[in-house]
Write an enzyme that holds these catalytic residues in place. Structure first.
Site, short mmCIF file in Angstrom:
data_model
loop_
_atom_site.label_atom_id
_atom_site.label_comp_id
_atom_site.label_asym_id
_atom_site.label_seq_id
_atom_site.Cartn_x
_atom_site.Cartn_y
_atom_site.Cartn_z
N CYS A 72 7.61 0.78 2.47
CA CYS A 72 7.18 1.62 1.35
C CYS A 72 5.77 1.25 0.94
CB CYS A 72 8.13 1.45 0.16
SG CYS A 72 7.83 2.61 -1.20
N CYS A 76 7.87 -1.16 -6.48
CA CYS A 76 8.67 -1.08 -7.69
C CYS A 76 9.48 -2.37 -7.86
CB CYS A 76 9.60 0.13 -7.64
SG CYS A 76 8.71 1.69 -7.46
N CYS A 79 13.34 -2.33 -7.06
CA CYS A 79 13.79 -1.70 -5.80
C CYS A 79 14.96 -2.48 -5.20
CB CYS A 79 12.65 -1.65 -4.80
SG CYS A 79 13.11 -0.90 -3.21
#
Length: 350
Positions: A72, A76, A79
């Site tokens: 990714c 975040c 996650c």
């Protein structure tokens, strides 16, 4: 005549005994098979035994979430499917697995990550979307993305095959998104969200929003923006901790600082109760009610607060692998997992 009746009764009794013994043998065999500790070749992961009674009842993989990549471009903090590997199946192997799932009863496939549009600049997921809709005739094909890498050209090429595109957005404040890690460089996550929304309308793809409620956004009021964007569904999740992914010594993320209480989650829901498209998912509803396939096409069992993988469906088939998924079919239905999910049936005003 009396002799004949006696013989018939005797034969019936013998048949009942035989069937009873056969039933016991079948159950014992299943217990042995599903009690065997299977090692997933090449990946060093173990499938732990489940009770024979659970093994007998095979869930139908009606709706499957295929996390085909862990890579990714965002970071975040909460996650729970992190970049532990860079592995991605060859596209033909992925298609073979998808065909097996369709043959086992799959009606909805959702592609996720990681970020699905990283691989081959979106062409990889595009090929799978087209294959599922065109070749397999699956009623619902969807993608969950952060939206940062999607281009107009992707919609022109693959949009007709996609039913739903869900964009993850936890805040409409850019500073909050930065605190969460849902950002890359100087790009505006919110601007990308609105851009993708307009493309969905142009290319007739149902638009959905996913939000994870955590310590940084729990006080935010999102009513105005959600009403303006008008998604078909607004999925609101309570921040979830998974050992080995966003918690623990081996984790790549530390989600403890993002976790909120059940009451805090309820307060957020109460503030947005007038939003008719809101679909809430607490930790209780979410943990075991999803069928999740990882990058090796292994079902992930999250019942113990971590992800225990089955063997790959490519090696042992869907029916065998799904026994180790920990899937709670009743909770799946209770949380509204089955809904009108084909855009042909939504009757949307584009």
């Amino acid at each position: 005549m009396m002799m004949l009746s006696t013989q018939i009764v005797y034969v019936k009794m013998m048949l009942q005994v035989c069937f009873s013994n056969l039933h016991s043998i079948v159950l014992s065999t299943l217990e042995l098979v599903f009690s065997w500790v299977g090692v997933n070749a090449g990946h060093g992961r173990v499938c732990v035994a489940h009770k024979a009674a659970e093994a007998v009842k095979t869930p139908t993989p009606t709706s499957v979430n295929y996390h085909f990549t862990r890579q990714c471009n965002y970071k975040c903090g909460f996650c729970f499917h992190t970049a532990k590997t860079s592995f991605v199946l060859p596209v033909e192997e992925a298609k073979r697995g998808l065909r097996l799932l369709k043959e086992s009863g799959m009606e909805k496939i959702n592609f996720s990550g990681g970020e699905p549009f990283l691989q081959e600049r979106g062409d990889f997921v595009g090929k799978l979307v087209q294959f599922c809709k065109e070749d397999l005739q699956i009623p619902s094909v969807s993608i969950v993305s952060n939206g940062s890498l999607i281009r107009d050209s992707w919609f022109r090429k693959y949009g007709e095959y996609l039913d739903i595109l869900a964009i993850s957005c936890d805040s409409f404040d850019e500073d909050t998104n930065k605190l969460i890690g849902r950002t890359q460089g100087r790009k505006s996550h919110v601007d990308n969200l609105y851009k993708v929304r307009s493309w969905c309308k142009e290319y007739k793809v149902a638009f959905k929003i996913n939000s994870v409620i955590n310590t940084f956004n729990l006080e935010e009021d999102m009513r105005e923006q959600i009403l303006e964007l008008s998604p078909v569904r607004w999925k609101v999740f309570q921040c979830l901790v998974i050992e080995g992914e966003n918690a623990g010594d081996d984790a790549l993320r530390e989600a403890e600082g993002f976790v909120i209480s059940d009451q805090q989650f309820q307060d957020f829901l109460d503030r947005h109760r007038d939003i008719t498209c809101l679909v809430p998912e607490s930790n209780e509803k979410m943990r075991d009610s999803y069928l999740i396939l990882d990058e090796y096409m292994r079902f992930l069992d999250c019942r113990e607060g971590r992800k225990d993988p089955s063997n790959s469906i490519l090696d042992i088939g869907v029916e065998n692998a799904i026994q180790f998924s920990g899937f709670d079919e009743k909770m799946f239905l209770k949380r509204g997992g089955k809904y009108v999910w084909s855009k042909a049936d939504m009757r949307l005003e584009w």
